[in-house]
Design an enzyme around this catalytic site. Structure first.
Site, short mmCIF file in Angstrom:
data_model
loop_
_atom_site.label_atom_id
_atom_site.label_comp_id
_atom_site.label_asym_id
_atom_site.label_seq_id
_atom_site.Cartn_x
_atom_site.Cartn_y
_atom_site.Cartn_z
CG PHE A 34 8.71 -16.31 -7.64
CD1 PHE A 34 9.56 -16.36 -8.50
CD2 PHE A 34 8.35 -15.35 -6.85
CE1 PHE A 34 10.21 -15.50 -8.75
CE2 PHE A 34 9.11 -14.07 -6.98
CZ PHE A 34 9.92 -14.04 -8.22
CD GLN B 228 7.62 -10.05 1.47
OE1 GLN B 228 7.62 -9.46 0.50
NE2 GLN B 228 6.97 -11.26 1.77
CG HIS C 199 13.18 -10.04 -0.81
ND1 HIS C 199 14.33 -10.86 -1.05
CD2 HIS C 199 12.28 -10.27 -1.69
CE1 HIS C 199 14.15 -11.55 -2.26
NE2 HIS C 199 12.94 -11.27 -2.64
CG LEU D 68 14.78 -7.80 -4.86
CD1 LEU D 68 14.56 -8.32 -3.47
CD2 LEU D 68 13.31 -7.59 -5.66
CD GLU E 276 10.51 -15.65 -3.50
OE1 GLU E 276 10.38 -14.76 -2.52
OE2 GLU E 276 9.59 -16.32 -3.89
NE ARG F 165 9.56 -12.79 -1.67
CZ ARG F 165 9.33 -11.92 -2.67
NH1 ARG F 165 8.41 -10.66 -2.19
NH2 ARG F 165 9.48 -11.97 -3.86
CG HIS G 131 10.73 -6.75 -0.96
ND1 HIS G 131 11.35 -5.96 -1.82
CD2 HIS G 131 9.89 -7.58 -1.54
CE1 HIS G 131 10.87 -6.29 -2.93
NE2 HIS G 131 10.27 -7.35 -2.86
NE ARG H 167 4.91 -8.61 -2.07
CZ ARG H 167 5.49 -8.72 -2.98
NH1 ARG H 167 5.02 -9.39 -4.13
NH2 ARG H 167 6.75 -8.18 -2.93
C1 LIG Z 1 13.09 -4.05 -6.17
C2 LIG Z 1 11.65 -4.49 -6.08
C3 LIG Z 1 11.36 -5.78 -6.72
C4 LIG Z 1 9.86 -6.35 -6.73
N1 LIG Z 1 9.91 -7.39 -7.68
C5 LIG Z 1 8.56 -7.98 -7.67
C6 LIG Z 1 8.32 -9.11 -8.36
O1 LIG Z 1 9.04 -9.56 -9.10
N2 LIG Z 1 6.98 -9.59 -8.51
C7 LIG Z 1 5.74 -8.88 -7.52
O2 LIG Z 1 4.90 -9.35 -7.82
N3 LIG Z 1 6.00 -7.66 -6.87
C8 LIG Z 1 7.46 -7.29 -6.94
N4 LIG Z 1 7.73 -5.97 -6.21
C9 LIG Z 1 6.61 -5.35 -5.54
C10 LIG Z 1 5.84 -4.62 -6.58
O3 LIG Z 1 6.65 -4.25 -7.59
C11 LIG Z 1 5.15 -3.51 -6.07
O4 LIG Z 1 4.27 -3.83 -4.91
C12 LIG Z 1 4.23 -2.69 -7.20
O5 LIG Z 1 5.09 -2.66 -8.17
C13 LIG Z 1 3.64 -1.54 -6.45
O6 LIG Z 1 2.92 -0.96 -7.33
P1 LIG Z 1 2.12 0.51 -7.13
O7 LIG Z 1 1.55 0.66 -8.49
O8 LIG Z 1 1.26 0.08 -6.21
O9 LIG Z 1 2.98 1.37 -6.65
P2 LIG Z 1 4.66 2.06 -7.46
O10 LIG Z 1 4.75 1.46 -8.60
O11 LIG Z 1 5.40 1.98 -6.23
O12 LIG Z 1 3.93 3.49 -7.96
C14 LIG Z 1 3.66 4.67 -6.89
C15 LIG Z 1 3.43 5.99 -7.73
O13 LIG Z 1 2.61 6.71 -6.85
C16 LIG Z 1 3.22 8.15 -7.15
N5 LIG Z 1 3.28 8.74 -5.77
C17 LIG Z 1 3.52 8.43 -4.53
N6 LIG Z 1 3.56 9.63 -3.65
C18 LIG Z 1 2.79 10.58 -4.62
C19 LIG Z 1 2.64 11.73 -4.22
N7 LIG Z 1 2.39 12.21 -2.71
N8 LIG Z 1 2.08 12.47 -5.07
C20 LIG Z 1 2.32 12.27 -6.46
N9 LIG Z 1 2.35 11.08 -6.86
C21 LIG Z 1 2.87 10.12 -5.73
C22 LIG Z 1 4.82 7.61 -7.38
O14 LIG Z 1 5.17 8.82 -8.27
C23 LIG Z 1 4.55 6.50 -8.42
O15 LIG Z 1 3.93 6.91 -9.79
C24 LIG Z 1 9.23 -5.85 -6.20
C25 LIG Z 1 9.06 -4.43 -5.49
C26 LIG Z 1 10.58 -3.89 -5.59
C27 LIG Z 1 10.85 -2.68 -4.56
#
Ligand SMILES: Cc1cc2nc3c(=O)[nH]c(=O)nc-3n(C[C@H](O)[C@H](O)[C@H](O)COP(=O)(O)OP(=O)(O)OC[C@H]3O[C@@H](n4cnc5c(N)ncnc54)[C@H](O)[C@@H]3O)c2cc1C
Length: 586
Positions: free
Chosen positions: A119, A240, A242, A252, A255, A286, A353, A398
């Site tokens: 990566f 960031q 992407h 997306l 990478e 990135r 991203h 990141r």
């Molecule tokens: C398309 C894509 C691909 C990615 N690929 C990678 C990768 O390969 N490797 C890597 O390391 N990272 C990757 N990332 C980044 C990574 O996936 C995210 O940063 C990470 O999964 C975020 O996890 P989280 O638990 O913080 O939030 P999220 O998974 O975004 O979850 C947020 C939660 O909060 C809840 N929520 C939000 N607001 C409220 C509210 N007001 N009331 C109630 N619930 C609420 C939502 O319902 C959800 O359950 C990627 C991101 C994207 C967008």
């Protein structure tokens, strides 16, 4: 105060990987845990993560956590806090094995070990040859992790409030956070969830920008809620982009496509990354690749009739590699472009991203904020983990694969700290009427009727303004204009209404509250970006092209009223020598 109440030991807002990893730890420690999510848990954005999660397992090439730490500090453009980075990189192998044992179906090598791919920004031996550090389940790693964590939580009897929208935190006069006011999206009824400890895990704010990889739900609600409760947002100027979003659409292309041997070309068919990053080329960090693409297009070497994108080639890898290692990418390209990447190159352009900034925390997941303009202290009862938090392990930029790691490591760390907090705080503190009423008033704003412009229009314009005024390249004039435009939109939002028709399903009410949250974050982002007169990581100022360590080795803190403050970067790791700032070349 006529609201239904429920009591739990811990409340977790957000059911992505960060929230669910924390919930699992707490439920297994016999705490009563409530998880609130505005969508069904397995629809959280974590499900969309493609490429994988970093850990120095050394399954494919030699590796160790210290090299991982070096890459992360360098990737962060030296803005990351080195104690937290050391903690994360050391904890990574254990965190990944825990996932494996919980049932995550990682891709495998011939010898049965977890498959690891190359990566961007990864090296062996402190900046040497490319490393292979990213553990993957094909190109659906987040999907595998999120479903596994959800199932384990069901087994551990975590209590889920699915499709509940968290409106505001409840914070008493002494500063304790006592839970949150939430709303059932189906019925519109409010519910007060009282908790001894509250963890915000609401993910990022990619919806700030028109073209983004993020789900519609990524509106940064938790960061805005924390700001309303008096906590500043940290480092919001670092967003960031992407490098490889599907051109014009934003979805997306991982990478991992470049990690598997894919590369970028311009209209002349030139592998232009060789000019920008002679050593790492397409696998440079990135921010470097995103700027290179934007520059190629700006200087007239873009592809297509409009010359507005470049091409990502994976067709030389052969059908078999594409089918086995990048099946999701192939599906995306077929669906949205009618292109089979095993046969033709994919048109790509940078897309918003990842939110590097967020709620300031320490490495135990405790939210920290300055007390009465003094030094920062933990906010009692409040934690944050995942993309909404700023620990800060990603600093100004990141590295791919470090975010899934961040959510798992700090979700777990926060839960472990909460277990201790619960032992010391055995009883619920009494709830003051006024702190609840403040939250209720916030919700009631959208009950008003009358004529006014629709919220959806303001949200649409906001995202356009952010894209045009706070994108890959910035300067004083573009940012100042952007700030004026965001302020004007914020005023219009004060007068906006939601129609009676859309009121029925409460989705419009949710959308209105999300737009308020986005507005607060947009103001914080542009204000912080305008103030930072240097270029570092993802924040590129055309008018200040150099990094300025003398004046800017510090984190930005932006308060709800727009006031800015700063705090030093923690440059001292836990056990090893610091990595001092150096020019960042790839
Ligand atoms: C398309 C894509 C691909 C990615 N690929 C990678 C990768 O390969 N490797 C890597 O390391 N990272 C990757 N990332 C980044 C990574 O996936 C995210 O940063 C990470 O999964 C975020 O996890 P989280 O638990 O913080 O939030 P999220 O998974 O975004 O979850 C947020 C939660 O909060 C809840 N929520 C939000 N607001 C409220 C509210 N007001 N009331 C109630 N619930 C609420 C939502 O319902 C959800 O359950 C990627 C991101 C994207 C967008």
């Amino acid at each position: 105060m006529n609201v239904e109440r429920r009591k739990f030991d811990a409340l977790i807002i957000g059911a992505g990987g960060g929230g669910l990893r924390a919930a699992l730890q707490l439920a297994r420690a016999d705490a009563q845990v409530a998880v609130v999510s505005k969508v069904f848990p397995t629809r959280s954005h974590t499900v969309a993560a493609q490429g994988g999660v970093n850990a120095a397992l050394a399954n494919v090439l030699p590796d160790n956590w210290h090299w991982h730490m070096f890459d992360t500090v360098k990737g962060s453009d030296y803005l990351g806090d080195q104690d937290a980075i050391e903690y994360m990189c050391r904890a990574a192998p254990k965190a990944v094995y825990e996932l494996e044992h919980a049932g995550v179906p990682f891709s495998r090598l011939e010898n049965g070990r977890i498959y690891q791919r190359a990566f961007g920004g990864q090296s062996q031996d402190f900046g040497g040859e490319q490393a292979a550090r990213t553990c993957a389940a094909a190109d659906r790693t987040g999907h595998a992790i999120l479903h596994t964590l959800y199932q384990q939580n069901i087994r551990a009897r975590t209590h889920f409030f699915d499709e509940y929208f968290a409106i505001d935190l409840i914070r008493d006069r002494e500063g304790y956070v006592l839970g949150a006011l939430v709303m059932s999206i189906e019925s519109g009824e409010c519910l007060l969830i009282e908790a001894k400890a509250t963890l915000i895990a609401t993910g990022g704010a990619g919806q700030l920008f028109r073209t983004c990889t993020n789900a519609l739900i990524n509106t940064g609600d938790g960061i805005a809620m924390a700001m309303r409760a008096g906590v500043p947002a940290q480092d919001m100027e670092f967003f960031q982009f992407h490098p490889t979003g599907i051109a014009g659409k934003g979805m997306l292309i991982t990478e991992g496509a470049r990690g598997e041997g894919g590369y970028l070309i311009n209209r002349e068919g030139e592998r232009f990354m060789e000019r920008y990053a002679p050593h790492a080329r397409d696998l440079a960090s990135r921010d470097v690749v995103a700027r290179a693409i934007a520059t190629e297009v700006r200087e007239g070497r873009g592809c297509g009739p409009e010359g507005d994108h470049v091409l990502l080639k994976v067709d030389h890898l052969g059908e078999e590699v594409v089918a086995k290692r990048l099946p999701g990418i192939r599906e995306l390209a077929l669906t949205f472009l009618h292109i089979d990447p095993a046969k033709e190159p994919i048109p790509v352009y940078p897309t918003a991203h990842y939110t590097m900034g967020g709620i300031p925390t320490n490495r135990f997941g405790q939210v920290v904020a300055p007390v009465r303009h003094g030094p920062e202290e933990p906010v009692p009862g409040l934690y944050a983990a995942g993309e909404c938090a700023c620990v800060s392990v990603h600093g100004a930029n990141r590295l791919g694969g470090n975010s899934l790691l961040d959510i798992i490591v700090f979700g777990r760390a926060a839960a472990r700290h909460i277990v201790g907090f619960l032992q010391e705080n055995r009883y619920h503190r009494p709830l003051e009427r006024e702190s609840v009423e403040r939250a209720l008033e916030h919700r009631a704003r959208w009950d008003r009727k009358g004529k006014g412009e629709p919220v959806a229009e303001i949200r649409r314009e906001l995202r356009k303004v952010m894209e045009e005024h706070c994108g890959v390249f910035r300067d004083q004039q573009v940012l100042s204009e952007g700030l004026d435009k965001v302020k004007a939109l914020a005023e219009r939002l004060q007068e906006a209404v939601i129609s009676d028709h859309s009121r029925i399903f409460n989705t419009a009410r949710v959308e209105a509250m999300e737009t308020e949250n986005l507005m607060d974050l947009a103001l914080a982002t542009v204000t912080s970006a305008l103030a930072r007169t240097e270029s570092r990581g993802a924040h590129s100022r055309i008018d200040f092209p150099e990094r300025d360590d003398e004046n800017w080795m510090k984190h930005t803190l932006c308060f709800a009223d727009g006031r800015l403050d700063y705090k030093p970067v923690r440059t001292r790791p836990l056990t090893v020598d610091p990595f001092p700032p150096k020019p960042r070349v790839y």
